[in-house]
Design a protein around this motif. Structure first.
Motif, PDB file in Angstrom:
ATOM      1  N   ILE A  17       0.845  -1.200   0.000  1.00 57.01           N
ATOM      2  CA  ILE A  17       0.000   0.000   0.000  1.00 57.01           C
ATOM      3  C   ILE A  17       0.879   1.248   0.000  1.00 57.01           C
ATOM      4  N   GLY A  18       1.935   1.220   0.789  1.00 59.68           N
ATOM      5  CA  GLY A  18       2.857   2.357   0.837  1.00 59.68           C
ATOM      6  C   GLY A  18       3.422   2.666  -0.539  1.00 59.68           C
ATOM      7  N   ILE A  19       3.902   1.639  -1.223  1.00 61.53           N
ATOM      8  CA  ILE A  19       4.516   1.853  -2.539  1.00 61.53           C
ATOM      9  C   ILE A  19       3.502   2.423  -3.522  1.00 61.53           C
ATOM     10  N   SER A  20       2.314   1.803  -3.602  1.00 61.55           N
ATOM     11  CA  SER A  20       1.365   2.260  -4.613  1.00 61.55           C
ATOM     12  C   SER A  20       0.821   3.643  -4.265  1.00 61.55           C
ATOM     13  N   LEU A  21       0.653   3.903  -2.967  1.00 64.43           N
ATOM     14  CA  LEU A  21       0.149   5.228  -2.564  1.00 64.43           C
ATOM     15  C   LEU A  21       1.154   6.319  -2.926  1.00 64.43           C
ATOM     16  N   ILE A  22       2.435   6.054  -2.630  1.00 62.50           N
ATOM     17  CA  ILE A  22       3.457   7.058  -2.953  1.00 62.50           C
ATOM     18  C   ILE A  22       3.504   7.290  -4.456  1.00 62.50           C
ATOM     19  N   MET A  26       2.536  10.807  -6.163  1.00 61.08           N
ATOM     20  CA  MET A  26       3.567  11.513  -6.907  1.00 61.08           C
ATOM     21  C   MET A  26       3.066  11.907  -8.300  1.00 61.08           C
ATOM     22  N   ILE A  27       2.381  10.960  -8.952  1.00 60.40           N
ATOM     23  CA  ILE A  27       1.870  11.262 -10.293  1.00 60.40           C
ATOM     24  C   ILE A  27       0.851  12.401 -10.226  1.00 60.40           C
ATOM     25  N   ARG A  28      -0.003  12.340  -9.189  1.00 55.61           N
ATOM     26  CA  ARG A  28      -1.053  13.350  -9.088  1.00 55.61           C
ATOM     27  C   ARG A  28      -0.500  14.725  -8.704  1.00 55.61           C
ATOM     28  N   LEU A  29       0.506  14.715  -7.823  1.00 58.22           N
ATOM     29  CA  LEU A  29       0.955  15.999  -7.282  1.00 58.22           C
ATOM     30  C   LEU A  29       2.060  16.650  -8.111  1.00 58.22           C
ATOM     31  N   ALA A  30       2.618  15.893  -9.073  1.00 59.75           N
ATOM     32  CA  ALA A  30       3.705  16.464  -9.864  1.00 59.75           C
ATOM     33  C   ALA A  30       3.194  17.691 -10.628  1.00 59.75           C
ATOM     34  N   LEU A  64      -9.320  12.154 -11.895  1.00 61.24           N
ATOM     35  CA  LEU A  64      -8.456  13.284 -11.547  1.00 61.24           C
ATOM     36  C   LEU A  64      -9.238  14.434 -10.926  1.00 61.24           C
ATOM     37  N   ASP A  65     -10.607  14.324 -10.981  1.00 60.71           N
ATOM     38  CA  ASP A  65     -11.408  15.406 -10.395  1.00 60.71           C
ATOM     39  C   ASP A  65     -11.552  15.209  -8.887  1.00 60.71           C
ATOM     40  N   LYS A  66     -11.097  14.041  -8.403  1.00 57.17           N
ATOM     41  CA  LYS A  66     -11.249  13.766  -6.972  1.00 57.17           C
ATOM     42  C   LYS A  66      -9.936  14.037  -6.244  1.00 57.17           C
ATOM     43  N   GLY A  71      -9.063   9.277  -5.012  1.00 59.00           N
ATOM     44  CA  GLY A  71      -8.622   8.681  -6.266  1.00 59.00           C
ATOM     45  C   GLY A  71      -7.850   7.397  -6.023  1.00 59.00           C
ATOM     46  N   TYR A  72      -6.984   7.424  -5.024  1.00 58.34           N
ATOM     47  CA  TYR A  72      -6.201   6.232  -4.704  1.00 58.34           C
ATOM     48  C   TYR A  72      -7.121   5.110  -4.231  1.00 58.34           C
ATOM     49  N   TRP A  73      -8.087   5.462  -3.394  1.00 61.86           N
ATOM     50  CA  TRP A  73      -9.002   4.447  -2.875  1.00 61.86           C
ATOM     51  C   TRP A  73      -9.778   3.801  -4.023  1.00 61.86           C
ATOM     52  N   ASP A  74     -10.242   4.629  -4.990  1.00 61.48           N
ATOM     53  CA  ASP A  74     -10.947   4.077  -6.149  1.00 61.48           C
ATOM     54  C   ASP A  74     -10.069   3.092  -6.900  1.00 61.48           C
ATOM     55  N   TRP A  75      -8.814   3.518  -7.115  1.00 61.69           N
ATOM     56  CA  TRP A  75      -7.885   2.658  -7.840  1.00 61.69           C
ATOM     57  C   TRP A  75      -7.665   1.359  -7.083  1.00 61.69           C
ATOM     58  N   PHE A  76      -7.451   1.501  -5.752  1.00 61.84           N
ATOM     59  CA  PHE A  76      -7.111   0.336  -4.945  1.00 61.84           C
ATOM     60  C   PHE A  76      -8.275  -0.646  -4.860  1.00 61.84           C
TER      61      PHE A  76
END
Lengths: 333, 327
Positions: A17-22, A26-30, A64-66, A71-76
């Motif tokens: 979870i740590g790896i995928s969350l980071i 990172m992709i979202r905040l870049a 990306l609107d969330k 967004g991470y929770w949806d993906w996960f």
């Protein structure tokens, strides 16, 4: 032992979870607007040919609107049922694209890993036993040189010299199978694939080969000077038994952990080798996804690669217990 | 009374005995000199130009009356001393594209007729700059994070160690590529991204060393004397753990140079027209079937540089390790 494995398994979940969350954060905040970066869109947007609706639609499509966490929770929650979403680039399911690419990369790396272990462990042991002999010096020097050779250069040189051009024409320029081999029999097809994989495997192999031989030599040297080896010799055991049973078994521990440290680097190495030899594997897929800013594919690759790495570490941990009874005991308590 | 030689003097004495490591050091220093003097080694402006009884130093000063003059073609009319490579790294010549090494271009030219030797010399700067700054960033990060974990122990150590375990499982090169794709490739971004992804090794070393020394008398003594945590960490404990950190940093420079050239090779590194060895090698792919010099030269430079840093690192490691077998 089972308790030990269970404990390690439980630790895998938070790490994953740590790896995928980071990665996701990172992709979202870049910096840089993800949606408008899509080729062509920028110009049409300026020309007024399209409205902002398409951007809103794309944002909705990729969550990306969330906020990042949502967004991470949806993906996960989709990942849990193995739904990786669809690729931004061609709209195909990500799982399908990875299903095509992963076996190729795994095959390449497993073949090269087997070759590496088969050749470099005996080589390293021999080097340690005959320390400072001519063999040891020459092989150490060659291995040192191999270790420092950049793989993309070696790949290019192999292609330049062996695959046509002004020099030898022994191997194909790239790909994994020739077009004209499509309707070959199974055996001939395999031969054709093997012919294609020769240079990529060589490029992937030589570096690990140098690394592992030097490593085996070093750990073996450390063990061979221990007092229990002297004891084993003193009680009259044959040299073969001393080396293979008493010394080698103890030098296995670091060799096993080494496997776990090699794994995270495999994807990176594949990106380069697959791009040189045009092999449609995970490395190529990763590279294309990065170029197209294909978030679903990037996330899927990052999580699969993390999962494989964690699996490798788990296997190394278990093997660790197998080769070193002390660890088994400690874990059982 | 015999004055004790310092620890580092002892390390240097050991290092000096290792001929391979010394030659590595010579190569490393030579590359530094090349990087520093790059504009003097490869330039289209003459060192000295004497015409009609007047001496000019075009490489040092601007002369309005000499603007637009091609010094290479003046040698018959005037007294000219040119730099060893009389081209800049960005000077193109479409009459001489992809020509093999010759008297005019000692390492040949690329697809825009730029002199390969000049590009190689200027490319040295990128390699060294990225190597040192990225490693400096991650050594600093690694020391701070590792020191916190090793010094405070307990919960802090547990959290940091778990975090390090997560980072180690990352496919680093893939991560670097992804970040660079999003923030845009540039020299600064390459250095920063390598810097923030590479610190785990150093942090683990520092943590281990700190755990080793934190119960020693000199640490307890300084604590008893009322020293602050910060001063104990940086003035008393860190110098005792510095040697393995510096060894790791030396190897780190080698691998950073490799990563930078791999990134440039894939088009994610330093952007043109800044010359980078990886980028030159990448462009050679279009002419691979005949332009051997474009493949051979940059790859060989990367190889020699990495070998030199690895040799220095290895010699350094043997020199600080008391268990190292003396020959």
């Amino acid at each position: 032992m089972i308790k030990y494995i269970l404990k390690r398994l439980l630790l895998i979940v938070p790490t994953f979870i740590g790896i995928s969350l980071i990665t996701y954060a990172m992709i979202r905040l870049a910096p840089g607007d993800y949606t408008t970066l899509r080729a062509g869109l920028q110009g049409e947007l300026k020309a007024g040919a399209i409205g902002n609706e398409i951007i809103e639609q794309e944002k909705r499509l990729y969550g990306l609107d969330k906020p990042v966490i949502v967004g991470y929770w949806d993906w996960f929650s989709k990942l849990v049922v193995f739904d990786f979403g669809t690729s931004r680039k061609d709209g195909r399911p990500v799982a399908e694209r990875i299903g095509e690419a992963l076996p190729i990369t795994l095959a390449l790396n497993i073949i090269s890993m087997i070759i590496v272990y088969i050749i470099s462990i005996p080589g390293g042991i021999l080097s340690a036993l005959k320390k400072d002999s001519l063999y040891d010096r020459v092989s150490s020097l060659i291995l040192f040189v191999l270790y420092s050779l950049p793989s993309f250069w070696v790949g290019l040189l192999l292609l330049m010299v062996l695959s046509g051009g002004d020099y030898l024409n022994l191997f194909p320029l790239g790909g994994i199978v020739s077009d004209w081999a499509e309707d070959f029999g199974f055996f001939d097809r395999m031969l054709n694939i093997a012919w294609h994989l020769m240079l990529p495997v060589a490029t992937l192999t030589y570096g690990g080969f140098a690394f592992l031989s030097r490593y085996t030599r070093a750990t073996m040297l450390e063990v061979i000077n221990q007092q229990y080896i002297m004891t084993a010799r003193a009680k009259g055991l044959s040299e073969k038994r001393v080396v293979l049973v008493h010394a080698f078994r103890n030098s296995l521990v670091p060799l096993v952990t080494l496997m776990a440290t090699i794994l995270p680097g495999l994807l990176g190495g594949s990106v380069i080798v697959e791009s040189i030899f045009s092999i449609p594997g995970m490395g190529m897929l990763a590279f294309e996804a990065i170029l197209a800013r294909d978030i679903p594919v990037i996330m899927a690759i990052a999580s699969i690669s993390a999962a494989l790495t964690l699996l490798g570490i788990l296997i190394a941990d278990i093997l660790y217990g197998v080769v070193d009874p002390r660890i088994r005991l400690e874990a059982g308590q | 009374m015999i004055r004790s030689r310092g620890y580092w003097a002892g390390v240097w004495r050991e290092f000096r005995r290792n001929r391979l490591a010394l030659s590595g050091l010579v190569v490393v220093l030579a590359l530094f000199v090349v990087a520093l003097l790059a504009p003097l080694l490869a330039n289209d402006k003459a060192y000295i130009y004497i015409s009609q009884g007047k001496a000019y130093f075009p490489i040092l000063f601007e002369y309005p009356e000499l603007a637009g003059l091609n010094f290479r073609e003046e040698s018959e009319k005037a007294f000219v001393i040119m730099p060893p490579i009389p081209y800049t790294s960005s000077e193109y010549d479409l009459d001489a594209i992809v020509i093999p090494p010759s008297a005019r271009h000692i390492l040949g030219t690329d697809e825009q007729g730029r002199d390969l030797a000049a590009r190689m010399i200027h490319g040295t700067r990128v390699s060294i700059l990225v190597g040192f700054i990225a490693v400096f960033i991650y050594v600093t990060l690694g020391i701070i994070i590792g020191a916190l974990a090793g010094y405070y122990g307990g919960v802090v150590d547990m959290l940091i160690s778990r975090f390090i375990e997560i980072i180690i499982c990352f496919p680093t090169f893939f991560l670097i590529l992804t970040i660079l794709a999003l923030v845009g490739p540039s020299l600064v971004n390459v250095m920063v991204v390598i810097g923030i992804t590479g610190w785990t090794g150093i942090a683990r070393i520092v943590r281990g060393e700190f755990l080793k020394v934190r119960e020693m008398e000199f640490v307890q003594a300084s604590r008893a004397l009322g020293a602050r945590d910060r001063s104990i960490i940086f003035r008393h404990m860190l110098p005792n753990s510095l040697a393995p950190v510096l060894v790791s940093a030396t190897f780190g420079i080698a691998s950073t140079i490799l990563i930078e050239s791999s990134l440039s090779f894939l088009g994610f590194g330093v952007q043109p027209p800044t010359p980078s060895w990886g980028d030159i090698l990448s462009q050679s792919r279009d002419f691979m079937d005949f332009a051997w010099w474009l493949t051979l030269v940059p790859g060989f430079a990367i190889f020699i540089t990495i070998t030199a840093y690895n040799l220095v690192g290895e010699g350094f490691q043997d020199a600080i390790d008391p268990r190292a077998v003396r020959k």
